[in-house]
Design a protein around this motif. Sequence first.
Motif, PDB file in Angstrom:
ATOM      1  N   ASP A 190      32.129   0.986 -40.852  1.00 52.46           N
ATOM      2  CA  ASP A 190      31.029   1.683 -40.194  1.00 52.46           C
ATOM      3  C   ASP A 190      31.214   1.615 -38.677  1.00 52.46           C
ATOM      4  N   ARG A 191      31.364   2.776 -38.040  1.00 50.05           N
ATOM      5  CA  ARG A 191      31.637   2.815 -36.602  1.00 50.05           C
ATOM      6  C   ARG A 191      30.511   2.216 -35.769  1.00 50.05           C
ATOM      7  N   THR A 192      29.310   2.188 -36.322  1.00 46.22           N
ATOM      8  CA  THR A 192      28.187   1.618 -35.570  1.00 46.22           C
ATOM      9  C   THR A 192      28.153   0.096 -35.641  1.00 46.22           C
ATOM     10  N   GLN A 193      28.941  -0.482 -36.557  1.00 50.72           N
ATOM     11  CA  GLN A 193      28.920  -1.934 -36.733  1.00 50.72           C
ATOM     12  C   GLN A 193      30.258  -2.624 -36.454  1.00 50.72           C
ATOM     13  N   GLN A 194      31.364  -1.883 -36.613  1.00 46.76           N
ATOM     14  CA  GLN A 194      32.663  -2.547 -36.611  1.00 46.76           C
ATOM     15  C   GLN A 194      32.989  -3.267 -35.311  1.00 46.76           C
ATOM     16  N   GLU A 195      32.581  -2.744 -34.166  1.00 47.98           N
ATOM     17  CA  GLU A 195      32.904  -3.414 -32.910  1.00 47.98           C
ATOM     18  C   GLU A 195      32.218  -4.766 -32.793  1.00 47.98           C
ATOM     19  N   ALA A 196      31.038  -4.871 -33.385  1.00 47.60           N
ATOM     20  CA  ALA A 196      30.288  -6.127 -33.323  1.00 47.60           C
ATOM     21  C   ALA A 196      30.769  -7.131 -34.356  1.00 47.60           C
ATOM     22  N   ARG A 197      31.592  -6.685 -35.295  1.00 51.13           N
ATOM     23  CA  ARG A 197      32.022  -7.552 -36.389  1.00 51.13           C
ATOM     24  C   ARG A 197      33.519  -7.883 -36.366  1.00 51.13           C
ATOM     25  N   ILE A 198      34.359  -6.899 -36.044  1.00 53.04           N
ATOM     26  CA  ILE A 198      35.807  -7.113 -36.116  1.00 53.04           C
ATOM     27  C   ILE A 198      36.311  -7.818 -34.855  1.00 53.04           C
ATOM     28  N   VAL A 199      36.964  -8.953 -35.069  1.00 55.31           N
ATOM     29  CA  VAL A 199      37.569  -9.727 -33.985  1.00 55.31           C
ATOM     30  C   VAL A 199      39.052  -9.373 -33.961  1.00 55.31           C
ATOM     31  N   ARG A 200      39.472  -8.600 -32.986  1.00 50.81           N
ATOM     32  CA  ARG A 200      40.865  -8.146 -32.925  1.00 50.81           C
ATOM     33  C   ARG A 200      41.701  -9.183 -32.175  1.00 50.81           C
ATOM     34  N   ASP A 236      35.591 -16.111 -40.442  1.00 53.69           N
ATOM     35  CA  ASP A 236      35.198 -15.174 -41.488  1.00 53.69           C
ATOM     36  C   ASP A 236      34.100 -15.804 -42.347  1.00 53.69           C
ATOM     37  N   SER A 237      33.276 -14.960 -42.933  1.00 53.24           N
ATOM     38  CA  SER A 237      32.214 -15.432 -43.817  1.00 53.24           C
ATOM     39  C   SER A 237      31.915 -14.329 -44.823  1.00 53.24           C
ATOM     40  N   PRO A 238      31.264 -14.678 -45.944  1.00 50.44           N
ATOM     41  CA  PRO A 238      30.935 -13.643 -46.930  1.00 50.44           C
ATOM     42  C   PRO A 238      30.085 -12.516 -46.350  1.00 50.44           C
ATOM     43  N   GLU A 239      29.306 -12.823 -45.318  1.00 47.30           N
ATOM     44  CA  GLU A 239      28.460 -11.799 -44.696  1.00 47.30           C
ATOM     45  C   GLU A 239      29.254 -10.891 -43.753  1.00 47.30           C
ATOM     46  N   MET A 240      30.507 -11.294 -43.461  1.00 43.47           N
ATOM     47  CA  MET A 240      31.378 -10.536 -42.555  1.00 43.47           C
ATOM     48  C   MET A 240      30.746 -10.337 -41.179  1.00 43.47           C
ATOM     49  N   THR A 241      30.086 -11.380 -40.707  1.00 46.36           N
ATOM     50  CA  THR A 241      29.490 -11.325 -39.376  1.00 46.36           C
ATOM     51  C   THR A 241      30.569 -11.163 -38.318  1.00 46.36           C
ATOM     52  N   HIS A 242      31.615 -11.972 -38.432  1.00 48.10           N
ATOM     53  CA  HIS A 242      32.778 -11.875 -37.554  1.00 48.10           C
ATOM     54  C   HIS A 242      34.030 -11.989 -38.418  1.00 48.10           C
ATOM     55  N   VAL A 243      34.866 -10.963 -38.406  1.00 48.38           N
ATOM     56  CA  VAL A 243      36.063 -10.935 -39.247  1.00 48.38           C
ATOM     57  C   VAL A 243      37.299 -10.745 -38.368  1.00 48.38           C
ATOM     58  N   PRO A 244      38.134 -11.779 -38.235  1.00 54.02           N
ATOM     59  CA  PRO A 244      39.362 -11.651 -37.436  1.00 54.02           C
ATOM     60  C   PRO A 244      40.367 -10.720 -38.119  1.00 54.02           C
ATOM     61  N   MET A 245      40.976  -9.867 -37.335  1.00 52.28           N
ATOM     62  CA  MET A 245      42.011  -8.956 -37.812  1.00 52.28           C
ATOM     63  C   MET A 245      43.211  -9.055 -36.870  1.00 52.28           C
ATOM     64  N   GLY A 246      44.406  -8.980 -37.423  1.00 47.47           N
ATOM     65  CA  GLY A 246      45.614  -9.042 -36.611  1.00 47.47           C
ATOM     66  C   GLY A 246      46.547 -10.127 -37.108  1.00 47.47           C
ATOM     67  N   ILE A 247      47.439 -10.572 -36.243  1.00 49.84           N
ATOM     68  CA  ILE A 247      48.415 -11.600 -36.596  1.00 49.84           C
ATOM     69  C   ILE A 247      47.872 -12.969 -36.203  1.00 49.84           C
ATOM     70  N   PHE A 248      47.651 -13.840 -37.178  1.00 49.15           N
ATOM     71  CA  PHE A 248      47.126 -15.179 -36.941  1.00 49.15           C
ATOM     72  C   PHE A 248      48.229 -16.141 -36.509  1.00 49.15           C
ATOM     73  N   ARG A 249      49.381 -16.045 -37.189  1.00 53.26           N
ATOM     74  CA  ARG A 249      50.475 -16.980 -36.919  1.00 53.26           C
ATOM     75  C   ARG A 249      51.807 -16.266 -37.036  1.00 53.26           C
ATOM     76  N   GLN A 250      52.724 -16.586 -36.114  1.00 49.24           N
ATOM     77  CA  GLN A 250      54.052 -15.987 -36.112  1.00 49.24           C
ATOM     78  C   GLN A 250      55.006 -16.962 -35.428  1.00 49.24           C
ATOM     79  N   VAL A 251      55.620 -17.839 -36.241  1.00 48.50           N
ATOM     80  CA  VAL A 251      56.484 -18.887 -35.697  1.00 48.50           C
ATOM     81  C   VAL A 251      57.832 -18.872 -36.410  1.00 48.50           C
ATOM     82  N   ASP A 252      58.819 -19.477 -35.770  1.00 52.54           N
ATOM     83  CA  ASP A 252      60.166 -19.559 -36.338  1.00 52.54           C
ATOM     84  C   ASP A 252      60.376 -20.904 -37.015  1.00 52.54           C
ATOM     85  N   ARG A 253      60.958 -20.848 -38.212  1.00 58.12           N
ATOM     86  CA  ARG A 253      61.318 -22.059 -38.939  1.00 58.12           C
ATOM     87  C   ARG A 253      62.471 -21.704 -39.869  1.00 58.12           C
ATOM     88  N   PRO A 254      63.413 -22.631 -40.110  1.00 51.54           N
ATOM     89  CA  PRO A 254      64.522 -22.309 -41.021  1.00 51.54           C
ATOM     90  C   PRO A 254      64.010 -21.805 -42.364  1.00 51.54           C
TER      91      PRO A 254
END
Length: 368
Positions: free
Chosen positions: A239-249, A311-329
């Motif tokens: 929903d364009r009226t809500q997504q900015e207040a909820r999605i954490v980019r 994040d929560s079931p109510e989706m008050t704040h939902v992070p989107m994007g890359i959380f972790r990106q590290v090098d390991r064998p």
Amino acid sequence: MSTPTTTDLGMPVSGLRSVPHLPDDADKQTKRDFTSDQEVRWCPGCGDYVILAAVQSFLPELGLKRENIVFVSGIGCSSRFPYYLDTYGMHSIHGRAPAIATGLATSRSDLSVWVVTGDGDALSIGGNHLIHALRRNVNMTILLFNNQIYGLTKGQYSPTSKVGQVTKSSPVGSVDSPFNPVSLALGAEATFVARAMESDRAELTTILKAAAEHRGTALVEIYQNCPIFNDGAFEVLKDRTQQEARIVRLRAGEAVTVGAEGERKVLVRQGSGVMKFIAEAEAASGEKGAVVVHDPALDDPSQAFQLSRLDSPEMTHVPMGIFRQVDRPTYDDLVRAQVDAAVSTAGGPATDADLTDLLLGRDTWTVG
């Protein structure tokens, strides 16, 4: 003090380095090259259509030979994916796609290996296979379609369904506490973890490319709508009226924020270590906590895990994007290095006589 010795495994930086690319003078690939002749058979309005189109359009950007790309799936609506791609593929058994993909990635360094799975397939019967693939850091990309329901079997609650969700198998509401797939992956020490929305084509494509180029296990959770059995599960995020207040980019090197200009909130870490969103004006002084700057390259996954817990079931704040990106064998690189070392020490590959000696060795029991 002596200098410790290290072994150069010759591991490529990119997950695609050892996969054959098209020659420079080859015709440019298009979406059509990756579209099979099979009729796509999902329910009208299913989010899988959008993801399929995004993947078919994105694969040409990699510039790989189609015969060196393989998609492995388990069981579920999402697992029909390999039929619709003109690459190699395998529609395998319930929850076992990561195990099969591990064998492929280990034995064939020239393959770009992908797993397509759903929240039920990956997190229920396939849970152990998933966490061990993540732990081992096998060079594969896992696309986890999360619609918070079992769709293929007609609407039972899944490992990601919300508490209280009414389904065919929970007529008075589910009492199970759901998994957070991103938190689970980070807890298993996955080296690449991301989340995207199927309807955000640009963001999804960016994440897919980063995941494909990552050397190691990359898990991408994709929120995907099931219009038949769990319609509107992510509607507040679309929903364009809500997504900015909820999605954490999440953006590397930038403060973690949410909300439109004038209503923006900033994430701060308080003295107790707890993360909390406060008004942008309040955050400027630093008195209410240090502003959290996103860094997916941190070796310690603690901050990424904390972000996943916003994040929560109510989706008050939902992070989107890359959380972790590290090098390991990676597991497969290490195993191949061991095999090469053993062959070198033995003076050549094993023979039939070596195999016979192994089978008839002192650890063999004869029952009869």
